[in-house]
Scaffold this motif. Structure first.
Motif, short mmCIF file in Angstrom:
data_model
loop_
_atom_site.label_atom_id
_atom_site.label_comp_id
_atom_site.label_asym_id
_atom_site.label_seq_id
_atom_site.Cartn_x
_atom_site.Cartn_y
_atom_site.Cartn_z
N LEU A 125 0.83 -1.20 0.00
CA LEU A 125 0.00 0.00 0.00
C LEU A 125 0.87 1.26 0.00
CD1 LEU A 125 -2.75 -1.15 2.50
CD2 LEU A 125 -3.14 -0.47 0.12
N ARG A 126 1.95 1.23 0.75
CA ARG A 126 2.86 2.37 0.79
C ARG A 126 3.50 2.57 -0.59
NH1 ARG A 126 5.85 0.53 4.45
NH2 ARG A 126 4.43 1.15 6.12
N TRP B 160 2.23 1.70 -3.45
CA TRP B 160 1.21 2.23 -4.35
C TRP B 160 1.06 3.74 -4.18
CZ3 TRP B 160 -1.70 3.73 -7.96
CH2 TRP B 160 -2.85 4.48 -7.71
N THR B 161 1.04 4.21 -2.95
CA THR B 161 0.87 5.65 -2.71
C THR B 161 2.03 6.44 -3.33
OG1 THR B 161 -0.31 5.18 -0.64
CG2 THR B 161 0.59 7.40 -0.92
N GLU B 162 3.24 5.92 -3.20
CA GLU B 162 4.40 6.58 -3.80
C GLU B 162 4.32 6.58 -5.33
OE1 GLU B 162 7.59 4.33 -2.17
OE2 GLU B 162 7.56 5.36 -0.22
N ALA C 263 1.62 6.32 -7.14
CA ALA C 263 0.51 7.17 -7.57
C ALA C 263 0.94 8.63 -7.67
CB ALA C 263 -0.66 7.03 -6.60
N ALA C 264 1.69 9.09 -6.68
CA ALA C 264 2.14 10.48 -6.69
C ALA C 264 3.09 10.76 -7.84
CB ALA C 264 2.80 10.81 -5.35
N ARG D 215 -8.48 2.20 1.07
CA ARG D 215 -7.16 2.80 1.24
C ARG D 215 -6.51 3.13 -0.10
NH1 ARG D 215 -3.64 -0.11 5.71
NH2 ARG D 215 -2.35 1.71 5.20
N VAL D 216 -6.63 2.27 -1.10
CA VAL D 216 -6.01 2.60 -2.39
C VAL D 216 -6.73 3.78 -3.05
CG1 VAL D 216 -5.17 0.25 -2.74
CG2 VAL D 216 -7.36 0.93 -3.76
N GLU E 226 -7.67 6.41 -1.69
CA GLU E 226 -7.20 7.67 -1.13
C GLU E 226 -6.14 8.33 -2.02
OE1 GLU E 226 -5.83 6.60 2.72
OE2 GLU E 226 -7.86 6.33 3.57
N ALA E 227 -5.40 7.52 -2.79
CA ALA E 227 -4.35 8.06 -3.66
C ALA E 227 -4.86 8.33 -5.07
CB ALA E 227 -3.15 7.10 -3.69
#
Length: 299
Positions: free
Chosen positions: A118-119, A121-123, A125-126, A162-163, A165-166
């Motif tokens: 998940l972490r 993915w967030t990176e 995504a940005a 949670r996914v 959110e990004a």
């Protein structure tokens, strides 16, 4: 008349488990034929460690020679920022990031825990958003895990929340080992849509237990307008006993064509691609339409 989008994932998800390695030239020809048949989103490569997936070790070489046709989008599978940088350098139009629904599947298949995935993915995504590259998050093993067994809807809903959110461009629900049923597809699709409002949903179904097509049609009934398919029905998760492949592009097309659903894909061209692919792989592909033929017969 309703229309849906088919995403051809054969060049990546379909080929990755094939024992016979295809040459780079053959992979490029496969992609060229898919484009000629009318497929407009193609998962062309995987940007993971080459030793982990030898079949796809030539990702950069393949991407360097795919036909750049207006309206055609090429996707690459990435799991972390290193993979993203490779994919961006290779010229992908979109990236597909996998987050597993269970801890054990994540660690065995992705080599990281769910929180780390998940972490990542967030990176990704940005970074992807800053380049204009489209992002898809695939929730793997959403309908069942080969290690943990049944996966509760609550687990998948929690991951989806949670996914979302990004701000992904798309969330894909994947029946990675082919254990789902149509009623499960309906419940999970509705539940994920509720926690990720406005995010388009995509379906990825394996036909391991011969429920893949029923599940795909159930997803369409729930408003999912994008489906993954593989020419010839090749593929299948290596972590499940006796994998039988993904839903076949041509077999899916037959049902959709008869239902009056538009795809923009030439069914006869796909049948021809499957025959070519059978020769290259040295085995008959699982798809049935090439053997049974269309109805009414077409030339």
């Amino acid at each position: 008349m309703r229309s849906i989008e088919l995403i051809e994932v054969g060049p990546r998800d379909g080929l990755q488990n094939e024992p016979r390695l295809l040459s780079t030239v053959d992979k490029i020809e496969l992609i060229e034929c898919c484009v000629s048949a009318g497929l407009r989103r193609i998962e062309a490569a995987s940007f993971v460690r080459p030793e982990k997936v030898p079949q796809l070790a030539d990702a950069e070489e393949v991407m360097a020679s795919v036909p750049r046709v207006q309206g055609v989008s090429y996707a690459g599978l990435v799991l972390n920022r290193k993979g993203l940088y490779r994919a961006l350098a290779a010229g992908v139009d979109e990236v597909n990031v996998v987050v597993a629904a269970t801890e054990e599947f994540s660690r065995r298949n992705l080599a990281v825990g769910v929180e780390d995935a998940l972490r990542a993915w967030t990176e990704i995504a940005a970074e992807a958003a800053s380049t204009g590259v489209r992002t898809t998050v695939t929730i793997a093993a959403a309908f069942g895990c080969p290690y943990s067994g049944d996966v509760s809807a609550e687990e998948v809903i929690g991951i989806a929340r949670r996914v979302a959110e990004a701000r992904p461009d798309e969330i894909s629900l994947a029946d990675t080992i082919g254990v789902g049923t149509p009623d499960q597809v309906r419940r999970l699709t509705d539940a994920v849509r509720a926690v990720a409002p406005g995010v388009p949903l995509r379906g990825h179904f394996h036909n391991t237990r011969n429920t893949g097509y029923a599940n795909a049609l159930a997803a369409l009934d729930c408003g999912v307008s994008t489906l993954d398919v593989t020419v010839g029905g090749i593929g299948g998760c290596p972590y499940t006993p006796s994998p039988q492949g993904n839903v076949a592009t041509e077999d899916m097309l037959y049902a959709l064509d008869r239902m009056g659903v538009r795809t923009g894909v030439d069914i006869n061209a796909v049948i021809d691609i499957s025959a070519w692919l059978s020769e290259r792989l040295g085995r008959e592909v699982p798809a049935l339409l090439g053997r049974a033929g269309t109805f009414p017969p077409t030339t």
